[in-house]
Scaffold this active site. Structure first.
Site, PDB file in Angstrom:
ATOM      1  N   GLY A  98      -1.925   0.353  -5.552  1.00 13.21           N
ATOM      2  CA  GLY A  98      -2.777   1.465  -5.169  1.00 13.21           C
ATOM      3  C   GLY A  98      -4.231   1.280  -5.562  1.00 13.21           C
ATOM      4  O   GLY A  98      -5.117   1.907  -4.995  1.00 13.21           O
ATOM      5  N   ASP A 215       2.072   5.196 -16.922  1.00 14.56           N
ATOM      6  CA  ASP A 215       2.537   4.667 -15.633  1.00 14.56           C
ATOM      7  C   ASP A 215       3.513   3.517 -15.873  1.00 14.56           C
ATOM      8  O   ASP A 215       3.393   2.449 -15.286  1.00 14.56           O
ATOM      9  CB  ASP A 215       1.351   4.205 -14.791  1.00 14.56           C
ATOM     10  CG  ASP A 215       1.710   4.081 -13.300  1.00 14.56           C
ATOM     11  OD1 ASP A 215       2.719   4.690 -12.879  1.00 14.56           O
ATOM     12  OD2 ASP A 215       0.992   3.383 -12.569  1.00 14.56           O
TER      13      ASP A 215
END
Length: 381
Positions: A98, A215
């Site tokens: 991303g 994350d």
């Protein structure tokens, strides 16, 4: 304490004309003085990265500098990294996420193979993640955390340079394997789980202030030539609560399926949020299943929802083992690993174990599985 804090910042005409590439010469100049310290260098990095970002995007590094961080070893020009990657040759692309693309590169002056991560120049958030990563990896150093070699901040370019990890990510060796790819054996899986947990333990218990990874997932666990794991991608890392605080409140970010329930619902983040994410990855390691898999029947699409009723029935534990293991695992070790995963995945954060306790359990599993697995293999032959 917030890791990334924003404030209003009025740029002068002189600042507008300044190029980010001057940060290299600035740091060299600072190093030439007797008063040089790592805080000066990192402050220069912060200023240079912030200069083109605009008022609300400027990120302040003072809170981080207080804790004795040191700057990355090298500051690269865009030309150097373009040469290292053959002008970012698509054939050298080793990953894409991303926040940008990762290329395999070669630095002639140091005779070193590296991973070059070029962040998306159009992403507003990218500038924050870039600085977060530089600052975090300047604060922390551990065998189970990826080593940041340096960075480039020429103009609008935001590029990070890491040590190259020869075996890619855990995801590459665990999930959706092609028929010709050899699956990880049980012992290697437990060693990877242990090493990844040790990386989190360092962030939670040794780093000061503590750092919440935020994350944690299979694609952010990189493997070296010996399959030793290292946590990577610290763009979302957050300084943990200090003093009398028991959490930090932040915008919910991360990857769907890995986020702890309380964090997803309230934005309240603690180290136990990382423990939940670790439980998800441990379950992936054991089962070989993705956390979210739309190719599965509806009742099996969400890995955690599928596993929870099975956790309650010891007789069904073997149904949760990755079929690619072909039964080559210690049954007792499987039960214990599933017990650790189940504890990490508790709905209430307070009932989850500390990551240090998880490391202790996995150290035992990683050590003892060698002998048991070899006995199982002998029985099959």
């Amino acid at each position: 304490m917030r890791f990334l804090s924003c404030c209003r910042f009025k740029r002068t005409d002189k600042m507008k004309k300044s190029s980010l590439k001057t940060s290299k010469s600035s740091i060299q100049e600072i190093k030439g003085t007797k008063k040089y310290d790592d805080g000066d260098a990192l402050s220069t990095i912060s200023r240079s990265v912030s200069m083109n970002a605009g008022g609300k995007q400027r990120i302040i590094a003072e809170d981080v500098i207080k804790h004795g961080v040191r700057p990355p070893a090298e500051i690269f020009t865009f030309r150097e990294l373009a040469n290292a990657t053959e002008n970012f040759n698509p054939e050298l692309l080793v990953g894409e996420g991303g926040f940008g693309r990762v290329y395999k590169g070669y630095l002639k002056k140091t005779n070193q193979v590296v991973a070059v991560k070029q962040l998306d120049r159009n992403g507003v958030q990218g500038n924050r993640e870039f600085l977060a990563e530089v600052l975090t990896l300047s604060m922390v150093h551990h065998p189970n955390l990826v080593n940041l070699i340096g960075y480039c901040a020429d103009g609008r370019q935001r590029i990070l340079v890491y040590e190259y990890m020869h075996n890619g990510s855990l995801e590459d060796h665990l999930l959706d394997l092609p028929p010709n790819k050899k699956p990880l054996d049980w012992h290697t899986r437990m060693q990877i789980a242990r090493g990844a947990a040790q990386g989190l333990e360092y962030l939670h218990d040794t780093a000061h202030p503590p750092i919440i990874f935020r994350d944690f997932k299979a694609s952010n666990i990189l493997l070296d030539e010996n399959f030793n794991p290292k946590l990577s991608d610290f763009g979302l890392a957050k300084l943990g609560p200090t003093g009398e605080q028991d959490h930090v409140s932040t915008r919910v970010m991360g990857t769907y399926g890995y986020c702890a329930p309380e964090y997803a619902q309230t934005g309240q983040l603690t180290t136990k949020s990382d423990v939940y994410s670790f439980g998800v990855v441990l379950l992936e390691i054991i089962t070989g299943r993705r956390v979210i898999d739309n190719t599965k029947p509806p009742e099996e699409e969400n890995l955690v929802d599928w596993a929870k009723p099975l956790f309650k029935d010891r007789g069904k534990f073997t149904l949760m083992a990755d079929p690619l293991l072909k039964g080559k695992y210690p049954v007792k070790g499987l039960y214990q690993a599933l017990a650790v995963a189940a504890m990490c995945l508790q709905e209430e954060a307070s009932t989850r174990p500390l990551i240090g306790d998880v490391v202790t359990a996995l150290e035992y599993l990683a050590i003892t599985t060698d002998e048991v697995t070899s006995e199982t293999d002998t029985g099959d032959k």
